[in-house]
Scaffold this active site. Structure first.
Site, PDB file in Angstrom:
ATOM      1  N   LYS A  60       0.827  -1.222   0.000  1.00 53.05           N
ATOM      2  CA  LYS A  60       0.000   0.000   0.000  1.00 53.05           C
ATOM      3  C   LYS A  60       0.846   1.250   0.000  1.00 53.05           C
ATOM      4  O   LYS A  60       0.421   2.272  -0.539  1.00 53.05           O
ATOM      5  CB  LYS A  60      -0.961  -0.019   1.185  1.00 53.05           C
ATOM      6  CG  LYS A  60      -2.063  -1.055   1.015  1.00 53.05           C
ATOM      7  CD  LYS A  60      -3.442  -0.529   1.288  1.00 53.05           C
ATOM      8  CE  LYS A  60      -4.455  -1.497   0.737  1.00 53.05           C
ATOM      9  NZ  LYS A  60      -5.793  -1.321   1.220  1.00 53.05           N
ATOM     10  N   LYS A 115      -4.553  -9.383  -6.707  1.00 50.04           N
ATOM     11  CA  LYS A 115      -5.803  -9.736  -6.010  1.00 50.04           C
ATOM     12  C   LYS A 115      -6.927  -8.787  -6.428  1.00 50.04           C
ATOM     13  O   LYS A 115      -6.668  -7.608  -6.701  1.00 50.04           O
ATOM     14  CB  LYS A 115      -5.526  -9.720  -4.500  1.00 50.04           C
ATOM     15  CG  LYS A 115      -6.459  -8.905  -3.665  1.00 50.04           C
ATOM     16  CD  LYS A 115      -6.110  -8.838  -2.209  1.00 50.04           C
ATOM     17  CE  LYS A 115      -6.509  -7.451  -1.750  1.00 50.04           C
ATOM     18  NZ  LYS A 115      -7.219  -7.307  -0.551  1.00 50.04           N
ATOM     19  N   LYS A 121     -11.290  -3.698  -4.159  1.00 53.69           N
ATOM     20  CA  LYS A 121     -12.317  -2.681  -4.367  1.00 53.69           C
ATOM     21  C   LYS A 121     -11.704  -1.304  -4.617  1.00 53.69           C
ATOM     22  O   LYS A 121     -12.376  -0.404  -5.077  1.00 53.69           O
ATOM     23  CB  LYS A 121     -13.308  -2.650  -3.208  1.00 53.69           C
ATOM     24  CG  LYS A 121     -12.721  -2.345  -1.838  1.00 53.69           C
ATOM     25  CD  LYS A 121     -13.868  -2.102  -0.855  1.00 53.69           C
ATOM     26  CE  LYS A 121     -13.932  -3.115   0.268  1.00 53.69           C
ATOM     27  NZ  LYS A 121     -12.813  -3.053   1.180  1.00 53.69           N
TER      28      LYS A 121
END
Ligand code: ATP
Ligand code: LTN
Length: 338
Positions: A119, A201, A204
């Site tokens: 991230k 992966k 969203k």
């Protein structure tokens, strides 16, 4: 029988962030199992909105997403009379325990978290301290409810291990304060991949909407996304190395139909990817249909959602406070000046 205490019902807890509209990955990897496990265990389930602000959120969209994800928890079938269903930020004990636990967590252990590394690379302009200490807040979520079992997708395994380490360390110093939680990772569906790039992966927060199926996508949109899913040039419906796209579609189809990979390979022998993609699309549409229908009804009843959230937060706060005050007392926080 006298003197025999009934066996304690196991406790489960899990959370989902309101960082966007949940995907088929969230559903197959986590939510679907929550509902199954909630029939058997004492469950607590939350919208992890505090976690969501580790990535910058637009306030109006963030409020809307929190409402939507909360409605979704009820739409998947969780019964607020049986399970505690709540919004994390409405239960202040989460942030309080997170601070305490952060003082029992080493900088070095946090530095090893792969999600932080990923991230911080994808949000290089906002590598905030909350993103770094995110797993400590997650440990607080789990430990406050003395959860035995935490149903999550495979990407959360490392965070669960840290929660166990923090709990064991704290218990080692102060005695048995926290239950040591186990991860519950499903055999199937634990890692649904992006339809646009099956090496990543399904997420969203993917900027490319072709990569994910939103739980609330309408049937025609779902079908379109499956038809354009990335596969390979073999045109052979079979699990195989380097066939990430097809492997992913077989996994999704298997989760939705209960068929094994061998049965699927057999059923699609001699058929092309076009037929297979249409079948997967159809199976996913049917899987999500009841959830979307219930969700639409719930979203139209804001007063009901508000009422359930309020009651959920009250119950959660009551449970959480017991653990928090025990932990704070052990550490030596002054309770009362005598
Ligand atoms: P983001 O994509 O915004 O980083 P996320 O969807 O990974 O968020 P959460 O919303 O908190 O994160 O995830 C809720 C649950 O869904 C977790 O248990 C997580 O492991 C699971 N999950 C998320 N993505 C997938 C996936 N692609 N396959 C299987 N399970 C998943
Ligand atoms: N970090 C989790 C969401 C989450 C969670 C939790 C999961 C926050 N708190 C407690 C299980 C238990 C994620 O899936 N990204």
């Amino acid at each position: 029988m006298e003197n025999q205490t009934p066996e304690r019902k196991k406790k489960i807890l899990s959370c989902i962030q309101s960082s966007g509209i949940p995907t088929l990955g969230n559903y197959l990897g986590a939510l679907k199992n929550w509902n199954l496990l909630a029939q058997e265990f004492d469950g607590a389930f939350a919208v992890a909105d505090l976690h969501a602000i580790t990535v910058r959120q637009n306030p109006a969209e963030f409020r809307q997403h929190t409402k939507e994800v909360f409605a979704l928890l009820l739409a998947i079938g969780l019964d607020p009379e049986k399970s505690v269903v709540f919004i994390q930020s409405q239960v202040p004990q989460h942030a309080q325990l997170a601070w305490v636990l952060s003082c029992y967590t080493q900088f070095g252990e946090m530095s090893r978290m792969t999600q932080f590394k990923d991230k911080s690379a994808s949000h290089a302009d906002n590598v905030n301290v909350g993103l770094f200490t995110y797993p400590v807040l997650m440990a607080a979520d789990i430990l406050l409810y003395q959860a035995d079992l935490v149903p999550v997708g495979a990407d959360q395994k490392q965070h669960l291990e840290i929660a166990r380490d923090i709990a064991s360390r704290f218990n080692g110093i102060y005695g048995n304060v926290f239950t040591i939680p186990d991860a519950y990772i499903p055999k199937q569906g634990a890692r649904i991949m992006s339809l646009a790039d099956p090496t990543k992966k399904m997420s969203k927060s993917d900027p490319n909407p072709k990569g994910y199926i939103s739980i609330f996508d309408k049937p025609d949109v779902i079908m379109k996304k499956f038809k354009s899913a990335v596969t390979d040039s073999e045109a052979h419906v079979a699990v195989g190395e380097g066939k990430d796209g097809v492997n992913n579609l077989i996994g999704i189809y298997s989760c939705c139909t209960g068929l094994t990979a061998e049965q699927i390979e057999h059923d699609f022998e001699g058929k092309g990817y076009g037929d297979f993609k249409a079948a997967v699309g159809e199976a996913v549409i049917e899987q999500l249909r009841p959830v979307r229908e219930k969700y639409e009804l719930l979203m139209a009843d804001g007063a009901y959602l508000n009422d359930v959230a309020k009651k959920g937060a009250q119950t959660a706060s009551h449970i959480a406070e017991r653990t928090l005050s025990k932990a704070m007392k052990k550490v030596g926080f002054l309770q009362e000046i005598k």
